[in-house]
Write an enzyme that holds these catalytic residues in place. Structure first.
Site, PDB file in Angstrom:
ATOM      1  N   GLY A  13       0.907  -1.434   0.041  1.00  0.00           N
ATOM      2  CA  GLY A  13      -0.103  -0.052  -0.081  1.00  0.00           C
ATOM      3  C   GLY A  13       0.943   1.260   0.014  1.00  0.00           C
ATOM      4  N   CYS A 148      -1.621  11.456  11.213  1.00  0.00           N
ATOM      5  CA  CYS A 148      -0.494  12.471  10.577  1.00  0.00           C
ATOM      6  C   CYS A 148      -0.879  13.736  10.838  1.00  0.00           C
ATOM      7  CB  CYS A 148      -0.660  12.284   8.911  1.00  0.00           C
ATOM      8  SG  CYS A 148      -2.181  12.029   8.255  1.00  0.00           S
ATOM      9  N   SER A 177      -1.797  13.211  -0.388  1.00  0.00           N
ATOM     10  CA  SER A 177      -0.844  11.970  -0.089  1.00  0.00           C
ATOM     11  C   SER A 177      -1.562  11.506   1.053  1.00  0.00           C
ATOM     12  CB  SER A 177       0.492  12.366  -0.179  1.00  0.00           C
ATOM     13  OG  SER A 177       0.854  12.996   0.912  1.00  0.00           O
ATOM     14  N   HIS A 240       1.214  18.502   5.602  1.00  0.00           N
ATOM     15  CA  HIS A 240      -0.055  19.052   6.455  1.00  0.00           C
ATOM     16  C   HIS A 240       0.294  20.139   7.232  1.00  0.00           C
ATOM     17  CE1 HIS A 240      -2.078  15.403   5.053  1.00  0.00           C
ATOM     18  NE2 HIS A 240      -2.137  14.747   6.291  1.00  0.00           N
TER      19      HIS A 240
END
Ligand code: NAP
Length: 348
Positions: A13, A148, A177, A240
């Site tokens: 993944g 995240c 992403s 982020h």
């Protein structure tokens, strides 16, 4: 030193690929085992995984055969997990029961009372929870890293913790992403902002309090603060950004807070862990920083940048912080967790 063999659960993944790229050439760890779903089992990794990251798939890993995600497949003692959340609970537990140390990026076990939700620069002491995890009868253990966007926020808050954080309002601008592949359709995100990311706000609000909490014998005493978050997906590839306002119980000047950012250092830097950036939280003085395109890749994506600290007309202060979401917020975070576990003797 002989390298420690490691495995990756969910290796095919997006996060799995980030693990493989981040671990390529790692001085302590060598990827020798890969696990994924029935779709991939038995295939060489280069056939099972469609490589979506910059650069080539590391050659040594490309030749490995993908295994079933079962502990009896001779997986190494240390496994990183990038499992799909729909199956992570049972698979990670089975590995921990069988004596593996699972360093997971999945959300499934993060909030369990005896599972460390680790950010090594903030709460290295939370690893002591592992002594209590063994009471479950597991021969191994599970250690998790946060969501995240929570990594960016908590690293931005950590230097302010000595001033008594009581309230936080945080707004995210999250990269595409972070939604995996294919993620958000280009038609939805190009030239647009999506003011909803399923489950993200609740995760930020609860995980932040656990991470900034204190180890209290057999559990974590959560930070006694209130956190409110707004989560948005924006057309940025990596990184982020979080804007946050904060109330502090101790009066502090702007200068004192900036000095706290500048002085912030922690256990990974003291131990010189291979993935620890020299300055884990870098305060940038330019009025228009941090920016994801310019700052996300600092120190291989492991440095969190902060800037624009100023007074807030509602709470006490406000600032901007930014972290590389698939590195500091995922694969790099888990690898740093494992490095701390090795350095502190948890993997003997
Ligand atoms: P992904 O691209 O969909 O990958 C999922 C992985 O799980 C693949 O390797 C897949 O193998 C494997 N898998 C699926 N079902 C399985 C099964 N029944 N048994 C064994 N393996 C199975 O997902 P991702 O974006 O990498 O995210 C992985 C995890 O990290 C999720 O829990 C996610 O919430 C979390 N996370 C993601 C990000 C991000 O930036 N994407 C950030 C933070 C956290 P096959 O290829 O063989 O199907």
């Amino acid at each position: 030193m002989k390298k420690i063999e490691v495995g990756v659960l969910g290796a095919t993944g997006m996060v799995g690929q980030n693990f493989i790229r981040f671990l390529d050439g790692h001085p302590w760890f060598e990827v020798t085992w890969l696990g994924a779903s029935d779709r991939s089992v038995g295939k060489p990794y280069h056939e099972a995984a469609a490589w979506r990251l910059e650069g080539d798939m590391p050659e040594a890993v490309a030749r490995l055969t993908v295994q079933e995600c079962k502990p009896e497949t001779k997986a190494p003692k240390l496994v990183f997990s990038a499992m799909d959340a729909s199956v992570a609970t049972e698979i990670e537990r089975a590995f921990a029961e069988a004596g593996h140390y699972v360093v997971s990026n999945s959300r499934n076990h993060r909030m369990e009372p005896d599972v460390p939700l680790l950010v090594p620069e903030i709460n290295a002491a939370h690893l002591k929870l592992l002594e209590h995890q063994h009471k479950r009868g597991w021969k191994g253990a599970i250690v998790t890293n946060p969501n995240c966007s929570t990594v960016a926020l908590t690293m931005g808050l950590a230097p302010l913790k000595p001033f008594g954080i009581t309230q936080v309002i945080a707004t995210t601008m999250q990269a595409v992403s972070g939604a995996g592949y294919p993620g958000v359709a280009s038609f939805d995100i190009v030239g647009n902002v999506i003011p909803f990311i399923g489950g993200e706000e609740a995760k930020m609000e609860s995980e932040t309090l656990k991470i900034l909490g204190e180890f209290a014998g057999d559990h974590i005493e959560f930070l006694p603060a209130r956190v409110s978050s707004h989560c948005n997906r924006v057309p940025v590839l990596d990184g982020h950004t979080v804007t946050a306002s904060v109330s502090l119980s101790r009066k502090a000047t702007l200068q004192e807070l900036i000095e706290a950012y500048d002085a912030f250092t922690a256990e990974p830097q003291k131990l010189k862990l291979p993935s620890a950036p020299p300055k884990p939280v870098l305060y940038l003085h330019a009025e228009n920083r941090p920016q994801p395109r310019r700052d996300a890749w600092r120190d291989k994506g492991m440095t969190v940048t902060v800037g624009r600290l100023r007074t807030c007309a509602v709470l006490d202060y406000k600032f901007v912080c930014m972290a590389h979401n698939t590195i500091r917020g995922a694969a790099g975070a888990a690898v740093l967790n494992a490095e701390l576990m090795v350095a502190q003797g948890y993997l003997k």
